[in-house]
Design a protein around this motif. Structure first.
Motif, mmCIF file in Angstrom:
data_model
loop_
_atom_site.group_PDB
_atom_site.id
_atom_site.type_symbol
_atom_site.label_atom_id
_atom_site.label_comp_id
_atom_site.label_asym_id
_atom_site.label_seq_id
_atom_site.Cartn_x
_atom_site.Cartn_y
_atom_site.Cartn_z
ATOM 1 N N UNK A 53 0.763 -1.150 -0.055
ATOM 2 C CA UNK A 53 -0.135 0.265 -0.050
ATOM 3 C C UNK A 53 1.042 1.353 -0.440
ATOM 4 N N UNK A 54 1.837 1.195 0.232
ATOM 5 C CA UNK A 54 2.883 2.461 0.602
ATOM 6 C C UNK A 54 3.359 2.519 -0.861
ATOM 7 N N UNK A 55 3.672 1.729 -1.273
ATOM 8 C CA UNK A 55 4.626 1.895 -2.937
ATOM 9 C C UNK A 55 3.090 2.213 -3.878
ATOM 10 N N UNK A 56 1.975 1.658 -3.665
ATOM 11 C CA UNK A 56 0.732 2.182 -4.331
ATOM 12 C C UNK A 56 0.385 3.324 -4.147
ATOM 13 N N UNK A 57 0.477 4.124 -3.222
ATOM 14 C CA UNK A 57 0.462 5.844 -2.891
ATOM 15 C C UNK A 57 1.620 6.502 -3.116
ATOM 16 N N UNK A 58 2.640 5.923 -3.326
ATOM 17 C CA UNK A 58 3.461 7.181 -3.578
ATOM 18 C C UNK A 58 3.460 6.460 -5.300
ATOM 19 N N UNK A 59 3.698 5.453 -6.398
ATOM 20 C CA UNK A 59 3.562 5.340 -7.306
ATOM 21 C C UNK A 59 2.081 5.853 -7.875
ATOM 22 N N UNK A 60 1.373 5.882 -7.890
ATOM 23 C CA UNK A 60 -0.186 6.090 -7.835
ATOM 24 C C UNK A 60 -1.352 7.156 -7.517
ATOM 25 N N UNK A 61 -1.113 7.281 -5.983
ATOM 26 C CA UNK A 61 -2.062 8.250 -5.389
ATOM 27 C C UNK A 61 -2.766 7.985 -4.838
ATOM 28 N N UNK A 62 -2.742 6.746 -4.629
ATOM 29 C CA UNK A 62 -3.788 5.805 -4.269
ATOM 30 C C UNK A 62 -3.880 5.619 -2.636
ATOM 31 N N UNK A 63 -4.909 5.631 -1.880
ATOM 32 C CA UNK A 63 -4.570 5.161 -0.709
ATOM 33 C C UNK A 63 -5.696 4.372 -0.628
ATOM 34 N N UNK A 64 -5.029 3.485 0.449
ATOM 35 C CA UNK A 64 -5.721 2.102 0.698
ATOM 36 C C UNK A 64 -6.858 1.730 0.112
ATOM 37 N N UNK A 65 -7.907 2.265 1.141
ATOM 38 C CA UNK A 65 -9.331 2.084 0.274
ATOM 39 C C UNK A 65 -10.026 2.044 -1.108
ATOM 40 N N UNK A 66 -9.379 3.144 -1.626
ATOM 41 C CA UNK A 66 -9.051 3.460 -3.013
ATOM 42 C C UNK A 66 -8.564 2.046 -3.823
ATOM 43 N N UNK A 67 -7.455 1.273 -3.045
ATOM 44 C CA UNK A 67 -7.348 0.436 -4.231
ATOM 45 C C UNK A 67 -7.694 -0.936 -3.885
ATOM 46 N N UNK A 68 -8.233 -1.059 -2.824
ATOM 47 C CA UNK A 68 -8.648 -2.078 -2.815
ATOM 48 C C UNK A 68 -10.326 -1.907 -3.873
ATOM 49 N N UNK A 69 -11.156 -0.875 -3.726
ATOM 50 C CA UNK A 69 -11.486 -1.075 -4.468
ATOM 51 C C UNK A 69 -11.390 -1.553 -6.383
ATOM 52 N N UNK A 70 -10.214 -0.565 -6.520
ATOM 53 C CA UNK A 70 -9.757 -0.621 -7.969
ATOM 54 C C UNK A 70 -9.420 -2.183 -8.051
ATOM 55 N N UNK A 71 -8.805 -3.126 -7.168
ATOM 56 C CA UNK A 71 -8.445 -4.243 -6.763
ATOM 57 C C UNK A 71 -9.671 -4.800 -6.984
ATOM 58 N N UNK A 72 -9.905 -5.402 -6.459
ATOM 59 C CA UNK A 72 -11.760 -5.882 -5.993
ATOM 60 C C UNK A 72 -12.259 -5.733 -7.556
#
Length: 188
Positions: A53-72
């Motif tokens: 989640x730290x890498x995704x936030x740094x690279x894509x600007x997505x916080x955890x709940x956003x990436x959880x939704x995108x990944x799902x």
């Protein structure tokens, strides 16, 4: 205190030596703890999730709940937000905000559910699909690194055991029902 069923044996010097590299409180929480299962699962999940989640936030600007939704949605196109809530454990309002941000960034699109015209389902946009695809490789590699300490048979056995826990989970209580404390004057 009762030790966990898989606590290190004092006659297993290799395991004892490996534990010496861990923080003493971590050893206590994971081995000298009657609630060893939840602490070990959380420890392992954190070791996976935190760097991801730290890498995704740094690279894509997505916080955890956003990436959880995108990944799902990347795993199963055409799901409703309520399905993501059910599968993630995130609060409905947190997920709703995350989905709104993903819609605003044009990483998700919302369409009418063909099975229920009053509902909406979510799909990845091409930009959302790119992020999903780009994150899969590093996440799979991170998981492989974590599993490298287990043989192929042990990995399959772990998967089977985890399957059993997940399948049994609907039968677990949703709230704790602790026994009432007895007062010192209570003779019953």
């Amino acid at each position: 205190m009762r030790r966990a069923p898989t606590s290190p044996s004092r006659v297993d010097p290799e395991r004892e030596a490996a534990l010496a590299d861990l923080d003493p409180l971590t050893v206590t929480k994971l081995w000298d703890n009657p609630c060893w299962l939840s602490f070990r699962l959380n420890f392992i999940a954190f070791r996976f999730n935190d760097p991801v989640y730290r890498w995704i936030e740094t690279r894509y600007g997505l916080v955890r709940p956003e990436f959880v939704a995108l990944y799902a949605v990347g795993l199963k196109e055409g799901v409703a937000a309520k399905n993501i809530v059910a599968s993630s454990g995130l609060p409905k309002n947190t997920l709703s905000r995350a989905v709104q941000k993903l819609l605003q960034r044009r990483l998700l699109k919302r369409e009418t559910d063909p099975a229920d015209l009053r509902s909406y389902v979510l799909h990845l946009t091409p930009a959302g699909r790119n992020i999903f695809d780009e994150t899969m490789g590093p996440m799979i590699q991170h998981q492989a690194t974590m599993l490298a300490g287990l043989s192929g048979d042990e990995q399959r056995q772990l998967c089977v055991l985890m399957d059993k826990l997940v399948i049994a989970s609907p039968n677990w209580p949703q709230e704790l029902q602790p026994e009432p404390h007895k007062t010192t004057g209570d003779l019953s």
